[in-house]
Design an enzyme around this catalytic site. Structure first.
Site, PDB file in Angstrom:
ATOM      1  N   HIS A  18      52.453  56.308 -22.260  1.00  0.00           N
ATOM      2  CA  HIS A  18      52.969  56.379 -23.639  1.00  0.00           C
ATOM      3  C   HIS A  18      54.086  57.414 -23.658  1.00  0.00           C
ATOM      4  O   HIS A  18      53.870  58.569 -23.240  1.00  0.00           O
ATOM      5  CB  HIS A  18      51.872  56.842 -24.601  1.00  0.00           C
ATOM      6  CG  HIS A  18      50.662  55.956 -24.618  1.00  0.00           C
ATOM      7  ND1 HIS A  18      50.495  54.947 -25.522  1.00  0.00           N
ATOM      8  CD2 HIS A  18      49.548  55.944 -23.832  1.00  0.00           C
ATOM      9  CE1 HIS A  18      49.331  54.343 -25.319  1.00  0.00           C
ATOM     10  NE2 HIS A  18      48.727  54.938 -24.291  1.00  0.00           N
ATOM     11  N   ASN A  20      55.590  59.327 -25.970  1.00  0.00           N
ATOM     12  CA  ASN A  20      55.390  60.629 -26.634  1.00  0.00           C
ATOM     13  C   ASN A  20      54.238  61.443 -26.039  1.00  0.00           C
ATOM     14  O   ASN A  20      54.198  62.653 -26.210  1.00  0.00           O
ATOM     15  CB  ASN A  20      55.217  60.452 -28.145  1.00  0.00           C
ATOM     16  CG  ASN A  20      56.559  60.263 -28.825  1.00  0.00           C
ATOM     17  OD1 ASN A  20      57.323  61.205 -29.002  1.00  0.00           O
ATOM     18  ND2 ASN A  20      56.880  59.010 -29.168  1.00  0.00           N
ATOM     19  N   HIS A  72      55.683  63.841 -31.777  1.00  0.00           N
ATOM     20  CA  HIS A  72      56.398  63.022 -32.770  1.00  0.00           C
ATOM     21  C   HIS A  72      57.393  63.855 -33.576  1.00  0.00           C
ATOM     22  O   HIS A  72      58.453  63.384 -33.966  1.00  0.00           O
ATOM     23  CB  HIS A  72      55.389  62.336 -33.706  1.00  0.00           C
ATOM     24  CG  HIS A  72      54.635  61.233 -33.022  1.00  0.00           C
ATOM     25  ND1 HIS A  72      53.463  60.712 -33.497  1.00  0.00           N
ATOM     26  CD2 HIS A  72      54.897  60.542 -31.877  1.00  0.00           C
ATOM     27  CE1 HIS A  72      53.031  59.748 -32.684  1.00  0.00           C
ATOM     28  NE2 HIS A  72      53.881  59.636 -31.696  1.00  0.00           N
ATOM     29  N   SER A 104      55.802  52.578 -26.223  1.00  0.00           N
ATOM     30  CA  SER A 104      55.944  53.503 -27.346  1.00  0.00           C
ATOM     31  C   SER A 104      55.757  52.766 -28.665  1.00  0.00           C
ATOM     32  O   SER A 104      56.030  51.568 -28.767  1.00  0.00           O
ATOM     33  CB  SER A 104      57.327  54.178 -27.309  1.00  0.00           C
ATOM     34  OG  SER A 104      57.303  55.326 -28.126  1.00  0.00           O
ATOM     35  N   THR A 105      55.281  53.517 -29.673  1.00  0.00           N
ATOM     36  CA  THR A 105      55.018  52.963 -31.002  1.00  0.00           C
ATOM     37  C   THR A 105      56.209  53.258 -31.906  1.00  0.00           C
ATOM     38  O   THR A 105      56.491  54.432 -32.185  1.00  0.00           O
ATOM     39  CB  THR A 105      53.764  53.648 -31.633  1.00  0.00           C
ATOM     40  OG1 THR A 105      52.797  53.875 -30.614  1.00  0.00           O
ATOM     41  CG2 THR A 105      53.187  52.827 -32.755  1.00  0.00           C
ATOM     42  N   PRO A 106      56.919  52.231 -32.368  1.00  0.00           N
ATOM     43  CA  PRO A 106      58.056  52.489 -33.264  1.00  0.00           C
ATOM     44  C   PRO A 106      57.577  53.135 -34.567  1.00  0.00           C
ATOM     45  O   PRO A 106      56.557  52.725 -35.133  1.00  0.00           O
ATOM     46  CB  PRO A 106      58.619  51.096 -33.537  1.00  0.00           C
ATOM     47  CG  PRO A 106      57.994  50.201 -32.517  1.00  0.00           C
ATOM     48  CD  PRO A 106      56.699  50.814 -32.115  1.00  0.00           C
ATOM     49  N   GLU A 206      37.390  51.987 -24.901  1.00  0.00           N
ATOM     50  CA  GLU A 206      37.498  53.452 -24.722  1.00  0.00           C
ATOM     51  C   GLU A 206      36.254  54.152 -25.259  1.00  0.00           C
ATOM     52  O   GLU A 206      35.929  55.251 -24.845  1.00  0.00           O
ATOM     53  CB  GLU A 206      38.741  53.985 -25.447  1.00  0.00           C
ATOM     54  CG  GLU A 206      40.026  53.782 -24.676  1.00  0.00           C
ATOM     55  CD  GLU A 206      41.189  54.448 -25.362  1.00  0.00           C
ATOM     56  OE1 GLU A 206      41.480  55.607 -25.057  1.00  0.00           O
ATOM     57  OE2 GLU A 206      41.808  53.807 -26.237  1.00  0.00           O
ATOM     58  N   ASP A 287      48.692  57.467 -18.387  1.00  0.00           N
ATOM     59  CA  ASP A 287      48.427  57.453 -19.833  1.00  0.00           C
ATOM     60  C   ASP A 287      49.368  58.415 -20.564  1.00  0.00           C
ATOM     61  O   ASP A 287      50.341  57.983 -21.175  1.00  0.00           O
ATOM     62  CB  ASP A 287      46.959  57.805 -20.113  1.00  0.00           C
ATOM     63  CG  ASP A 287      46.469  57.262 -21.446  1.00  0.00           C
ATOM     64  OD1 ASP A 287      47.192  56.449 -22.043  1.00  0.00           O
ATOM     65  OD2 ASP A 287      45.365  57.640 -21.878  1.00  0.00           O
ATOM     66  N   ASP A 288      49.075  59.723 -20.509  1.00  0.00           N
ATOM     67  CA  ASP A 288      49.854  60.726 -21.246  1.00  0.00           C
ATOM     68  C   ASP A 288      50.039  61.931 -20.321  1.00  0.00           C
ATOM     69  O   ASP A 288      49.293  62.911 -20.407  1.00  0.00           O
ATOM     70  CB  ASP A 288      49.086  61.156 -22.501  1.00  0.00           C
ATOM     71  CG  ASP A 288      48.837  60.005 -23.454  1.00  0.00           C
ATOM     72  OD1 ASP A 288      49.799  59.490 -24.036  1.00  0.00           O
ATOM     73  OD2 ASP A 288      47.665  59.605 -23.604  1.00  0.00           O
TER      74      ASP A 288
HETATM   75  P1  IMP Z   1      54.050  56.920 -28.591  1.00  0.00           P
HETATM   76  O1  IMP Z   1      53.542  55.529 -28.825  1.00  0.00           O
HETATM   77  O2  IMP Z   1      55.243  56.977 -27.678  1.00  0.00           O
HETATM   78  O3  IMP Z   1      54.303  57.647 -29.889  1.00  0.00           O
HETATM   79  O4  IMP Z   1      52.911  57.712 -27.778  1.00  0.00           O
HETATM   80  C1  IMP Z   1      51.811  58.347 -28.410  1.00  0.00           C
HETATM   81  C2  IMP Z   1      50.850  57.331 -29.029  1.00  0.00           C
HETATM   82  O5  IMP Z   1      50.210  56.564 -28.003  1.00  0.00           O
HETATM   83  C3  IMP Z   1      49.692  58.000 -29.768  1.00  0.00           C
HETATM   84  O6  IMP Z   1      50.044  58.323 -31.096  1.00  0.00           O
HETATM   85  C4  IMP Z   1      48.587  56.934 -29.696  1.00  0.00           C
HETATM   86  O7  IMP Z   1      48.740  55.983 -30.718  1.00  0.00           O
HETATM   87  C5  IMP Z   1      48.877  56.247 -28.378  1.00  0.00           C
HETATM   88  N1  IMP Z   1      47.975  56.734 -27.312  1.00  0.00           N
HETATM   89  C6  IMP Z   1      48.231  57.670 -26.383  1.00  0.00           C
HETATM   90  N2  IMP Z   1      47.158  57.828 -25.573  1.00  0.00           N
HETATM   91  C7  IMP Z   1      46.222  56.975 -25.988  1.00  0.00           C
HETATM   92  C8  IMP Z   1      44.889  56.651 -25.540  1.00  0.00           C
HETATM   93  O8  IMP Z   1      44.333  57.207 -24.568  1.00  0.00           O
HETATM   94  N3  IMP Z   1      44.226  55.714 -26.257  1.00  0.00           N
HETATM   95  C9  IMP Z   1      44.778  55.056 -27.317  1.00  0.00           C
HETATM   96  N4  IMP Z   1      46.015  55.318 -27.740  1.00  0.00           N
HETATM   97  C10 IMP Z   1      46.733  56.266 -27.097  1.00  0.00           C
HETATM   98 ZN    ZN Z   2      46.845  54.782 -23.426  1.00  0.00          ZN
END
Ligand code: IMP
Ligand code: ZN
Length: 346
Positions: A18, A20, A72, A104-106, A206, A287-288
């Site tokens: 992801h 962010n 964010h 990424s989530t818009p 999860e 993941d992150d």
């Molecule tokens: P973005 O989509 O680039 O903003 O990355 C962060 C977003 O990814 C978070 O706000 C979550 O919605 C999602 N996310 C990150 N890690 C996880 C996870 O382990 N499980 C579910 N969603 C996740």
């Molecule tokens: Zn994830």
């Protein structure tokens, strides 16, 4: 070659990252400087220490989802988003990653709409600076705790951008806090995206929720993320496990994320060993990497040490991951990159 160096040099495939959640401390500092230089001081409060969740962090699984707000807050303009993207891609590249499907989530922010958010990522990937040789594709995420109208809007945008830029946008992801919202409600949006040609990956199992796991497996996504609570020994059921074994849906496994967010107690107890032994298609991912202070080569190293895998087996994992890449036209090319390395070094 010693193992750290081998694993860093081994060309690797990242299929679950992801944007962010992947911001490193140095990327966040760069973003802070950008906001300061632009005179936007409201973004100066980046709580880096709160962003990172090490093993044993006292915060709960659900608390993890609060930390993304910190990132964010630092990606609210198209320029900041581009800085975050390039800096993150460079870090994956420096860690030996040769292909990434970044997700990424818009979001609508004060300075850009969801459309601009996607447009920025797509155009920045297309016009990446020369020093970025990592092959990059985009997966657009739908967050399970956002209103359904947002999900529909994101699905529409994903379809539109996929049609205009099939060379960049390859899939749609379903993510967010798994203790909130219901997969069923998002099926129409995800189905529309799939019918338009986008591949689907779902964060699945999860937390304990066997009926949702069943619904997800029956949806037949191209990949699932985590797959923690599927095996009966891991808060799944015989039925969910048999279903996964039959469907052979590839699973994106993120060890440090699971341990640091407390969905798994320690590396030794990670479901990797059941999946590996059962021959379930799997791919090691981060993941992150910012939140969990890790890297893809570090995740491979944890697998090597915990499950006693020889370098040739780790190279095999990287090679196999190519079969699960959404951009089918890239599979052969990425395989060649990895095979060339393996021939010379294994
Ligand atoms: P973005 O989509 O680039 O903003 O990355 C962060 C977003 O990814 C978070 O706000 C979550 O919605 C999602 N996310 C990150 N890690 C996880 C996870 O382990 N499980 C579910 N969603 C996740
Ligand atoms: Zn994830």
């Amino acid at each position: 070659m010693e193992i750290d160096s081998f694993l860093r040099k081994l060309p690797k495939v990242e299929l679950h990252a992801h944007l962010n959640g992947s911001l490193s401390r140095s990327t966040m500092l760069e973003l802070q400087r950008y906001y300061a230089d632009s005179g936007m001081t409201d973004n100066m409060n980046a709580f880096f220490d709160e962003f990172e969740m090490a093993a044993g962090d006292p915060r709960s699984f659900s608390d993890c989802f609060q930390v993304f707000r910190i990132a964010h807050n630092l990606t609210t303009t198209p320029s900041a988003l581009e800085i975050a993207l390039f800096s993150t891609l460079k870090e994956f590249q420096d860690d030996g990653c040769c292909y990434i499907e970044l997700r990424s989530t818009p979001r609508d922010t004060q300075y850009m709409s969801k459309r601009q958010y996607i447009d920025t990522l797509v155009k920045s990937i297309r016009t990446s600076p020369q020093h970025l040789t990592i092959i990059t594709r985009l997966i657009i995420s739908i967050c399970r705790h956002s209103p359904l109208a947002d999900a529909e809007e994101i699905a529409d945008l994903a379809i539109e951008f996929y049609k205009s830029y099939p060379d960049i946008v390859v899939g749609i992801d379903f993510s967010g806090n798994p203790t909130v919202g219901s997969f069923k409600d998002f099926v129409p949006a995800l189905s529309r995206a799939r019918e338009a040609g986008l591949k689907v990956t779902l964060h699945c199992g999860e937390v304990f929720n066997p009926s949702e796991v069943q619904e997800m497996l029956e949806f037949k996504p191209e990949r699932i993320g985590h797959g923690t609570c599927i095996h009966p020994k891991y808060r799944g059921t015989d039925e969910t496990w048999v279903n996964l074994c039959k469907s052979r849906i590839p699973v994106e496994l993120c060890l440090t994320s699971n341990v640091n967010s407390k969905s798994i107690s320690d590396y030794d107890s990670h479901h990797f060993k059941y999946y590996y032994t059962a021959g379930i298609p799997l791919v090691i991912c981060t993941d992150d990497k910012g939140v969990f202070s890790t890297s893809l080569s570090h995740e491979y190293k944890i697998c090597a040490e915990t499950f006693h895998l020889e370098p040739s087996k780790l190279a095999e994992l990287s090679l196999k991951a190519c079969d699960y890449i959404f951009a089918e036209d890239m599979r052969t090319k990425v395989k060649e990159i990895i095979s060339n390395f393996v021939q010379k070094n294994c």
